[in-house]
Design an enzyme around this catalytic site. Structure first.
Site, PDB file in Angstrom:
ATOM      1  CG  HIS A 343      -2.099  -0.922   1.040  1.00  0.00           C
ATOM      2  ND1 HIS A 343      -3.320  -0.540   0.541  1.00  0.00           N
ATOM      3  CD2 HIS A 343      -2.192  -2.251   1.266  1.00  0.00           C
ATOM      4  CE1 HIS A 343      -4.124  -1.586   0.496  1.00  0.00           C
ATOM      5  NE2 HIS A 343      -3.461  -2.635   0.927  1.00  0.00           N
ATOM      6  CE  LYS A 534      -5.620  14.583  -0.785  1.00  0.00           C
ATOM      7  NZ  LYS A 534      -5.630  13.279  -1.460  1.00  0.00           N
ATOM      8  CE  LYS A 646     -13.352   7.650  -0.401  1.00  0.00           C
ATOM      9  NZ  LYS A 646     -12.755   7.974   0.927  1.00  0.00           N
TER      10      LYS A 646
HETATM   11  C1  LIG Z   1     -11.437   8.177   1.188  1.00  0.00           C
HETATM   12  C2  LIG Z   1     -10.969   8.669   2.501  1.00  0.00           C
HETATM   13  C3  LIG Z   1      -9.607   8.848   2.748  1.00  0.00           C
HETATM   14  C4  LIG Z   1      -8.565   8.616   1.702  1.00  0.00           C
HETATM   15  O1  LIG Z   1      -8.304   9.854   1.055  1.00  0.00           O
HETATM   16  P1  LIG Z   1      -7.030  10.041   0.104  1.00  0.00           P
HETATM   17  O2  LIG Z   1      -7.289  11.355  -0.531  1.00  0.00           O
HETATM   18  O3  LIG Z   1      -7.053   8.914  -0.876  1.00  0.00           O
HETATM   19  O4  LIG Z   1      -5.845  10.039   0.990  1.00  0.00           O
HETATM   20  C5  LIG Z   1      -9.219   9.303   3.984  1.00  0.00           C
HETATM   21  N1  LIG Z   1     -10.121   9.553   4.961  1.00  0.00           N
HETATM   22  C6  LIG Z   1     -11.437   9.400   4.749  1.00  0.00           C
HETATM   23  C7  LIG Z   1     -12.383   9.706   5.857  1.00  0.00           C
HETATM   24  C8  LIG Z   1     -11.904   8.948   3.520  1.00  0.00           C
HETATM   25  O5  LIG Z   1     -13.235   8.793   3.345  1.00  0.00           O
END
Ligand SMILES: *Cc1c(COP(=O)(O)O)cnc(C)c1O
Length: 808
Positions: A343, A534, A646
């Site tokens: 990852h 994030k 998303k």
């Molecule tokens: C999807 C998600 C992440 C991951 O976000 P990245 O931009 O891919 O780092 C982190 N925290 C939450 C609460 C999320 O829903």
């Protein structure tokens, strides 16, 4: 002569005289079955899988970032409208009820993606189980106080958890410590301390397919005799108090994202979940048609055909080898059974456990690791005679002042498949961190680009958008996201453009109202919503975003009468509690907000908002309201990202580097419909060879110099002019992530963003193209590829027969 009455008949007589008679028996039967089914959750799916005996998929992860469950359950069961109506008729508001549910915050960030995978595995009808830890405290709650992050314990179980069912009948012992006895009748691990693993099951419903899988999370329980026999302990009371020591294993989620801390308790957690899960898997295998309950006759030959364990990230303890198999046989089964997903490539995140921790905690396992390493290196040496440097690089055991076990190496050697989570990430694995292993066993290496579940991340969080899509192309896209491609036919459809823009505006208004109600901040809902949410991390470069905001601020101040496209920049995310620089970045964001948001010259043309306590339930609110998605990590550092997907699915345009899954998103949407900027991986590598000099950029770019000088002089921290000296010093002298090198390209790209945003129609067309081409990023596609290309199973996508009504 009449025969004496049977007990049943006597009781019936009584009940006839008493209550309802025969009806009572049938009521009791109904209630008994109801209780069995709904309260004890003796699930018919278990029966179904037992009858069919398909290959089981076991997804092991230390993180399942599930969020809330109520609305997801209603969506997947197709009950949402009925529930809305029923609660309405009861005088209740469904949204209000939903807000009461605590998030299950059992993850840090994107690594918690297994939550999406569970949804997809159930939707694809795979016989899959998620296995993890039932942390009593999930990711901390973030409060902002005086602009700083303050952590609060996440006591998510305080009011109970209605979605879980404890299964004490499947409790499993896990051993720690002790020592190894190499006696005449074999090797034994003795004098161990036992901790019990108590499973809690949570149902995982598929999308409208009558399938319910299980997520099984382990909770640590001290055995009843814990420490009671120990003479060193200060008696009975102390022994009972000491039970906490054992039960601490499942107390709390480590709050680090992409960082290895090396704490013994974390190692205990990792071994705990693996040892309990493997025993559970073997128990289920033995009670299946292929295994046998008689241990002497049990054959494990069929084990890899019936079991696939896919642990993410961390560690693989080897419980199989404790059985009556030779190490050789056990190892062969292990490799056939296990698959490893990497990852991250950040070196500080890779697990390298000091030998001394393993020596005390798992002495027998350490011996076995040494043995595996010996046999492995023998093979390497035979293939590359004389190449001692290669042996050193590939060894599972790292020499040095502290000897360590490299867990990624152990995972590769112990798995039949290794994969990264986006194409660029999988390529980097083969070219850099795992190069030697790729040269040795190229057939093991694969890619599986991450995905997100369209149920939670569209239907649930953005019903308005889901609706206007369904009006044009029907609902099939919900379980087959490639159908979104049909929307390309509507890119120039005035009606559809209007509908999509309208839904976005409604989402923005709703989120503005939420911010005003919960946080008393007023934002301009007609401004461009520019969102970066994030984890806070240097490699994700929230600082680059900050430099842009200050640059915009300076431009407005310089020419206050010029026209500017109004922007609201929102940044949210948690900093690991021990990560000083990340906490300073939060303070900087709030400090910039304090100056920018209160400057009358600026007005509502520019606002900087820190979104407190970013978590799944907040993501569900802010992402549907975003116009612009910030995905600006240094190329080569973000394995995939899932937040990026998303946003794309919810009608935001992306400004991003060619990193992680951004590369494939831009490929799907077409680069004309994506704001790509900055260095590519090759440019970063090139710069690493030549050496990165931040000062060159500072000297050459006047606007950048102005921003940095403001940070140095305390413009954004007037009461504490020195406050941001650590940040400036880092950016100028030891910035591993080369923020300045991408500054100019980023600012230029942001100008293109603003220019396009002025034209709502052209902007919305690109939004539609992005939505239409986001189908690849469904976790259904990800899981179907894992299933076919690694796990050796075929997704069914079939509905299983509808259940008989358990009340009958
Ligand atoms: C999807 C998600 C992440 C991951 O976000 P990245 O931009 O891919 O780092 C982190 N925290 C939450 C609460 C999320 O829903």
């Amino acid at each position: 002569m009449s025969r004496p009455l049977s007990d049943y008949e006597k009781r019936k007589q009584i009940s006839v005289r008493g209550l309802a008679g025969v009806e009572n028996v049938s009521d009791l039967k109904k209630n008994f079955n109801r209780h069995l089914h709904f309260t004890l959750v003796k699930d018919r799916n278990v029966q179904y899988y037992y009858e069919k005996d398909p290959k089981r998929i076991y997804y092991l992860s230390l993180e399942f970032y599930m969020g809330r469950t109520l609305q997801n359950t209603m969506v997947n069961l197709g009950l949402q409208n009925a529930c809305d109506e029923a609660t309405y008729q009861l005088g209740l508001d469904m949204e209000e009820l939903q807000e009461i549910e605590e998030d299950a915050g059992l993850g840090n960030g994107g690594l918690g993606a297994p939550a999406c995978f569970l949804d997809s595995m159930a939707t694809l009808g795979l016989a899959a189980y998620g296995y993890g830890i039932r942390y009593e405290f999930g990711i901390f709650n973030q409060k902002i106080s005086g602009g700083w992050q303050v952590e609060e314990a996440d006591d998510w179980l305080r009011y109970g958890n209605p979605w879980e069912k404890a299964r004490p009948e499947y409790m499993i012992p896990v051993h720690f410590y002790g020592h190894v006895d190499h006696g005449p009748d074999g090797t034994k691990w003795i004098d161990t301390q036992v901790v019990l693993a108590l499973p809690y099951d949570t149902p995982v419903p598929g999308y409208r397919n009558n399938t319910v899988n299980t997520m099984r999370l382990w909770s640590a329980r001290a055995p009843n005799e814990f420490n009671l026999k120990d003479f060193n302990v200060g008696g009975y009371i102390q022994a009972v108090l000491d039970r906490n020591l054992a039960e601490n294993i499942s107390r709390v989620l480590y709050p680090n994202d992409n960082f290895f801390e090396g704490k013994e308790l974390r190692l205990k957690q990792e071994y705990f979940v693996v040892a309990a899960t493997l025993q559970d898997i073997i128990r289920r295998f033995k009670s299946s048609k292929f295994g046998s309950r008689d241990p002497v006759r049990t054959s494990f030959d069929a084990f890899p055909d019936k079991v696939l364990a896919s642990p993410t990230g961390v560690t693989v303890g080897r419980g199989v080898s404790q059985h009556w198999l030779s190490l050789c046989q056990a190892w062969e089964i292990t490799v056939k059974t296990c698959a490893y997903t990497n990852h991250t490539v950040l070196p500080e995140a890779l697990e390298r456990w000091p030998i001394h921790l393993l020596e005390t905690l798992l002495p027998r396992h350490l011996e076995i690791i040494y043995e595996i390493n010996q046999r492995f290196l023998d093979v390497i040496y035979a293939m590359f005679p004389g190449d001692h440097d290669r042996l050193r690089r590939m060894s599972l055991v790292e020499e040095g002042s502290i000897k360590r076990i490299n867990m990624a190496h152990l995972c590769i050697v112990g798995s039949h498949a290794v994969n990264g989570v986006a194409r660029i990430h999988s390529d980097i694995l083969k070219k850099t961190v795992f190069k030697d292993f790729y040269e040795f066993e190229p057939h093991k290496f694969q890619n599986k680009t991450n995905g997100i579940t369209p149920r939670r991340w569209l239907v649930l969080c953005n019903p308005g958008l889901a609706e206007v899509i369904a009006e044009r192309i029907g609902e099939e896209y919900i379980s087959d996201l490639d159908h979104l491609k049909k929307l390309l036919a509507f890119v120039n459809d005035e009606g559809f453009i209007r509908d999509v823009a309208k839904v976005k505006q409604e989402n923005k208004l709703k989120f503005s109202a939420y911010l005003e109600k919960e946080y008393k901040v007023k934002i301009n809902p007609n401004s461009l919503f520019d969102v970066q949410v994030k984890r806070i991390h240097e490699y994700k470069r929230q600082l680059l975003n900050c430099l842009h905001v200050i640059t915009l601020y300076n431009r407005i101040k310089r020419e206050p009468n010029q026209h500017f496209v109004p922007r609201t920049i929102m940044i949210g995310g948690k900093a690991a509690p021990g990560y000083h620089m990340a906490k300073m970045i939060i303070k900087l964001i709030t400090a910039i907000g304090d100056i920018v948001n209160n400057d009358p010259v600026i007005g509502d043309r520019l606002k900087m908002i820190f979104l407190e306590n970013y978590r799944v339930s907040l993501a569900e609110k802010v992402i549907p309201a975003a116009d612009l998605s910030e995905q600006i990590s240094t190329a080569g550092t973000e394995a995939s990202g899932t937040g990026n997907m998303k946003f794309m699915l919810n009608g935001a345009l992306t400004i991003g580097t060619m990193d992680g899954a951004n590369v494939e998103m831009a490929e799907e949407a077409g680069e004309d419909n994506f704001f790509i900027f900055g260095m590519r991986v090759e440019d970063v590598e090139e710069m690493d060879k030549k050496g990165y000099c931040a000062k060159d950029y500072y000297d050459r770019i006047p606007e950048l110099k102005q921003v940095i000088d403001q940070l140095s002089s305390g413009y954004f921290s007037p009461k504490q002019p020195q406050l941001f000296k650590d940040i400036v010093n880092m950016l100028m002298n030891h910035d591993r992530f080369k923020v300045f090198a991408d500054y100019e390209a980023y600012i230029k790209c942001q100008e293109d963003v603003s220019a396009l945003y002025k034209n709502t129609k052209e902007w919305t067309k690109k939004v539609i193209i992005n939505i239409a081409t986001s189908g690849k990023f469904s976790s259904d596609r990800t899981i179907a590829q894992y299933a076919r290309e690694i796990w050796g199973v075929e997704p069914t996508h079939h509905k299983i027969p509808a259940p008989d009504d358990p009340r009958e």
